[in-house]
Design a protein around this motif. Structure first.
Motif, PDB file in Angstrom:
ATOM      1  N   UNK A 861      17.728 -66.262   0.621  1.00 31.84           N
ATOM      2  CA  UNK A 861      18.482 -67.449   1.056  1.00 31.84           C
ATOM      3  C   UNK A 861      17.629 -68.708   0.989  1.00 31.84           C
ATOM      4  N   UNK A 862      16.301 -68.532   0.865  1.00 30.32           N
ATOM      5  CA  UNK A 862      15.408 -69.689   0.780  1.00 30.32           C
ATOM      6  C   UNK A 862      14.958 -69.955  -0.657  1.00 30.32           C
ATOM      7  N   UNK A 863      15.454 -69.167  -1.591  1.00 30.02           N
ATOM      8  CA  UNK A 863      14.970 -69.277  -2.975  1.00 30.02           C
ATOM      9  C   UNK A 863      15.232 -70.664  -3.566  1.00 30.02           C
ATOM     10  N   UNK A 864      16.382 -71.229  -3.255  1.00 29.02           N
ATOM     11  CA  UNK A 864      16.761 -72.491  -3.888  1.00 29.02           C
ATOM     12  C   UNK A 864      16.650 -73.695  -2.947  1.00 29.02           C
ATOM     13  N   UNK A 865      15.847 -73.535  -1.892  1.00 27.02           N
ATOM     14  CA  UNK A 865      15.665 -74.667  -0.978  1.00 27.02           C
ATOM     15  C   UNK A 865      15.080 -75.839  -1.760  1.00 27.02           C
ATOM     16  N   UNK A 866      15.757 -76.948  -1.675  1.00 35.13           N
ATOM     17  CA  UNK A 866      15.281 -78.127  -2.402  1.00 35.13           C
ATOM     18  C   UNK A 866      15.242 -79.363  -1.516  1.00 35.13           C
TER      19      UNK A 866
END
Length: 928
Positions: A861-866
């Motif tokens: 769920x944090x892979x695409x934190x931008x």
């Protein structure tokens, strides 16, 4: 503000859908629409691109250069050229094709030209435009005919459903059917070709209202072969307003008569032109520039996106489908119809209105406009209390705008639900609103800009922007001018001496400042949080914030002049050069190593010495004298400012707040805001007969407010949080772009990671990271956002994103971290922090390490934190204390600039800084 505190997040953050692609993410073309609003209503009045608007201006100049020559010699050939270009674009028979001011005009031409016997039936649908319904009711009364309305719901399963609904209402007495190609209210694309042919087979003529079709969907008039087709060109064809057409099939031309009887412009070879051409090509003297711009509009449509016109209609349709899905998902409702039944518009049903029926904008539309700057239609349909919202997509729209709409809409509807709940509670149980200040008497501060939008107060209980009371409801995705109006509100408080109860915020030492002001007999109105008082306190009581010693001779020279505002340009460049030289001296004395290509993995190589520049000594306090002189000289010319004078005043203000970074600041945007705010307030202020001292307070506050509003990130604010009278402005920023000046604390970071991993909430919410804007000394950056509070939160998110993509390396292996930092453009401080967190996990937090390895799904769920939520501040507006070998000292602004540089191995130790913090905060979700 606890740095690791978590709340259940707002559910206003919706990322791009799976249908999104590159063309959704960028706008196409150059348009005249304001950049500070979300214009999602192309379907109402269209939008004219800049090149088309310029073409029309050139045509007007051509006409006005010799009106007689134009109308006598050029008008007819120019009009025919435009008509022929449009007819070719729509594959129409030129002899039955006429240009008109718009679809409403064309509809009236056909409707009023035809005659009916008593009890003849005229068929239309409940989707018909209101003006068309009025025209039909008129001719029905005139001839004794009967108007039959086919009720077609918004939620339909297929195009065939619409066709069968219409055909089921046809009777032997049906003479004419008026059917929309793309109805304005619903945005559905009716199966118009099948409708026309089926009605034709039953002996019924069809008048097609194609107001929205050209430019949205493919229109082939010869293939459609409808008896009558009317449309606009200003909506989706991007032509200027006042352009439409009527196409009449050859066997029906004899039926049609113009509404305006006028001479024919064709005096030679009369038989070469049809009766329609003779009757409609001259409608009196009017401005034909819109119609003559049609060839440019057609060319614009064909060249706007790669792939031409068909690619444009496909792109807009696909984005409309994605936007509709996104908004429906946010509201928890199913999509009303199949994707192939919409073009570039989509109408979505909303929960029933709780308000009484009224004229003008619905309250929800008012709130979307006033608080969020969103221009979008919300209307009662098919009748009150039912209501719908209509999305429109044109080349200037992008997916991000509909993401924002979804969040705002959900927020507004949620407040509406809360309002319903509160109304069910007995009045005595309702909590009082938290309002500070008193009502303004006699309506002296009523705002024309508010009245012009048909909303003086907000439906959720927020006060009108002209009031001295404070809005107390948080606002998601505020319109930029809402922040602007709040700034005006604070200035009004200064003018009315209502600032005495303003709370302390982001300003350590305010109590000390109050004592200081009292001891020197400052006017009571000069409260510690007013800008004039902040500057007095800073320049009088904080030695490290006085002007640099090296600048003293230039400031003395300036103070010897008669008017420091007029003389400022002569010394400003010299001051900028002198103060910038200080940074070279500081860097030289620090002797910090340059950052190598291979970042070191620990902080041992970093320099953390705080080298201050020397400030003025003695009793004279030149900085404060310059501040007072600037205010006095500027106030003296309050009615006759020039732009240069405004810029000089703001540059002096900026220099005194930050002698190093101030001269590098682009003052142009701030100056425009300053002048705009002053002009908005001028009539009110002049009517109050204010003393010169009050004018000084107002001008100082204007400088502060315009400085804050000029930051680009403020224009993209995502949230305003009100804590009493305090206004906190949050924005989402790219986590990789934020500068760092201080190391994180690994145990705290790991505690946050552990806390976030066990949360069931997705995405997790965090206390916004506090950022300010500085000018890194050695880098090529201009103004850069720098974290001044929240290094641990930022590091925790970076680590979770790293772990989700690279996994957890084995002991002492930091190369994956190095690769991660290179991929994301992260600096040496971030690299050291991530390595330190890994070492802490390997050495002292094995249990957390095992949790990380055992929770790949949660990690993903944090892979695409931008983007992360940030609290926007100005470093020079609050005071950062730092611990050094010499003890606790207040940093000079230049130190944020030096320590935020990625080009030098410099960093402040963890927990080496402390800041003024807001009294409250609102946790917001992180975004992909």
């Amino acid at each position: 503000m606890g740095s690791s505190m978590i709340e259940v997040p707002h559910e206003h953050a919706y990322g791009p859908t799976e249908d999104s692609h590159a063309s959704f993410l960028q706008p196409f073309g150059d348009w005249e629409i304001r950049s500070d609003i979300l214009y999602l209503d192309n379907g109402a009045f269209g939008a004219c691109p800049t090149p088309i608007a310029e073409t029309q201006r050139e045509i007007r100049r051509w006409i006005e250069s010799n009106p007689h020559d134009f109308f006598e010699r050029s008008y007819v050939p120019a009009l025919l050229s435009s008509r022929d270009a449009l007819a070719q674009f729509l594959n129409a028979d030129v002899s039955g094709f006429i240009l008109l001011p718009g679809a409403t005009h064309g509809m009236n031409v056909v409707i009023q030209s035809l005659r009916y016997a008593e009890n003849d039936e005229i068929l239309t649908t409940n989707h018909a435009y209101s003006s068309v319904r009025l025209a039909l009711e008129h001719v029905a009364r005139r001839d004794g005919a009967r108007l039959v309305i086919v009720d077609i719901p918004l939620i339909v399963p297929s195009s065939d459903f619409v066709l069968q609904k219409i055909l089921s209402h046809v009777s032997p007495r049906t003479r004419l059917a008026i059917i929309d190609h793309v109805p304005s209210r619903s945005g559905l694309v009716f199966p118009i070709k099948e409708i026309v042919r089926n009605l034709e087979s039953r002996g019924v003529d069809t008048l097609v209202d194609g107001a929205h079709a050209p430019g949205m969907v493919e229109v082939d008039l010869k293939d459609l072969d409808a008896p009558y087709y009317v449309a606009n060109c200003h909506k989706w064809m991007c032509a200027p307003r006042g352009t439409g057409f009527l196409h009449v099939r050859k066997d029906r031309m004899h039926n049609i008569k113009p509404l305006v009887i006028a001479r024919s412009p064709f005096m030679v070879n009369k038989t070469c032109y049809s009766a329609l051409e003779h009757g409609f090509s001259w409608m009196g003297t009017y401005d034909p520039s819109a119609m003559l711009s049609l060839p440019a509009s057609i060319n614009f449509l064909r060249t706007l996106v790669p792939g031409g016109y068909s690619a444009l209609t496909s792109r807009n349709h696909d984005l409309a489908v994605a936007a509709r899905k996104l908004v429906c998902h946010a509201l928890g409702i199913p999509v009303p119809c199949p994707d192939d039944m919409i073009g570039s518009m989509a109408t979505i049903p909303l929960p029933d209105s709780i308000e009484p029926e009224r004229e003008g904008m619905l309250p929800i539309q008012q709130t979307l406009w006033r608080e969020h700057g969103i221009v979008i239609p919300v209307y009662a349909w098919p009748s009150h209390p039912k209501r719908v919202i209509r999305l429109s997509v044109q080349g200037y729209n992008v997916l991000e705008q509909y993401v924002r709409l979804a969040g705002c809409l959900r927020s507004v509807l949620s407040k509406e639900t809360c309002r319903i709940s509160k109304s069910l509670v007995p009045q005595s149980m309702n909590p009082p609103h938290q309002i500070i200040g008193k009502d303004v008497q006699n309506g002296i501060f009523s705002r024309e800009s508010t009245e012009s939008c048909c909303h003086e107060t907000d439906q959720w209980g927020n006060n009108a922007m002209g009031s001295l009371e404070t809005p107390h409801q948080d606002v998601e995705y505020p319109a930029p001018w809402l922040l602007y109006q709040l700034a005006l509100q604070r200035i009004r408080r200064v003018a009315c001496s209502k600032f005495s109860d303003y709370p302390v915020s982001l300003y350590p030492g305010a109590d000390e400042a109050e004592t200081q002001f009292a001891s020197v007999n400052e006017p009571k109105t000069r409260h510690a949080n007013m800008e004039i008082s902040r500057m007095n306190y800073m320049l009088s009581c904080i030695k490290s914030r006085k002007i640099p010693e090296v600048a003293v001779p230039s400031v003395v020279q300036l103070l010897d002049s008669r008017d420091v505002i007029m003389c400022w340009p002569r010394v400003s460049k010299k001051l900028g050069n002198l103060t910038y030289a200080l940074t070279r001296a500081i860097n030289c004395e620090m002797n910090a190593p340059r950052t190598p290509a291979e970042f070191p993995s620990d902080g041992g190589s970093f320099n953390c010495r705080i080298i201050p520049y020397e400030t003025e000594g003695g009793e004279g306090n030149l900085g404060r004298k310059l501040w007072h002189r600037a205010l006095q000289n500027f106030t003296a010319r309050v009615s006759r400012w020039s732009l240069a004078g405004v810029e000089s005043f703001l540059q002096i203000h900026s220099f005194l707040k930050d002698p190093i970074g101030g001269p590098r600041k682009d003052i142009c945007t701030q100056a425009r805001l300053f002048i705009s705010m002053f002009n908005d307030l001028k009539p009110e202020l002049e009517s109050m007969k204010l003393a010169p001292e009050t004018w000084e307070e107002i001008l100082a506050q204007l400088a502060r407010e315009s400085s804050f509003l000029a930051h680009s990130e403020v224009q993209h604010a995502a949230y305003i949080h009100f804590e009493g009278d305090e206004q906190l402005v949050y924005s989402y920023m790219d986590i990789d772009s934020l500068g760092r000046s201080e190391f994180a604390t690994p145990p705290i970071v790991i505690g946050m990671i552990q806390e976030w991993l066990i949360l069931e909430v997705k995405p997790c919410a965090i206390a916004p990271v506090t950022v300010s804007f500085s000018y890194p000394i050695c880098s090529s950056y201009e103004a850069r956002a720098v974290i001044v509070d929240g290094n641990n939160r930022s590091t925790a998110l970076q680590f979770l994103r790293f772990a989700s993509t690279h996994g957890i390396p084995n002991n002492d292996d930091v190369e994956p971290v190095r690769a991660y930092c290179q991929d994301h453009g992260l600096g040496p401080i971030c690299f050291v922090d991530l390595c330190a967190v890994l070492r802490e996990l390997w050495s002292n937090s094995l249990a957390v390490l095992q949790e990380l390895k055992a929770m790949p799904t949660r990690l993903n769920t944090f892979r695409n934190v931008r983007r992360i939520p940030t609290l926007i501040t100005e470093e020079s507006c609050f005071l950062t204390r730092a611990v050094s070998d010499e003890g606790v000292a207040i940093l000079q602004p230049v130190h944020q600039s030096i320590f935020a540089s990625d080009d030098l191995l410099v960093a402040l130790p963890a927990k080496g800084q402390s800041h003024g913090r807001s009294k409250g905060y609102r946790a917001l979700p992180i975004l992909s």
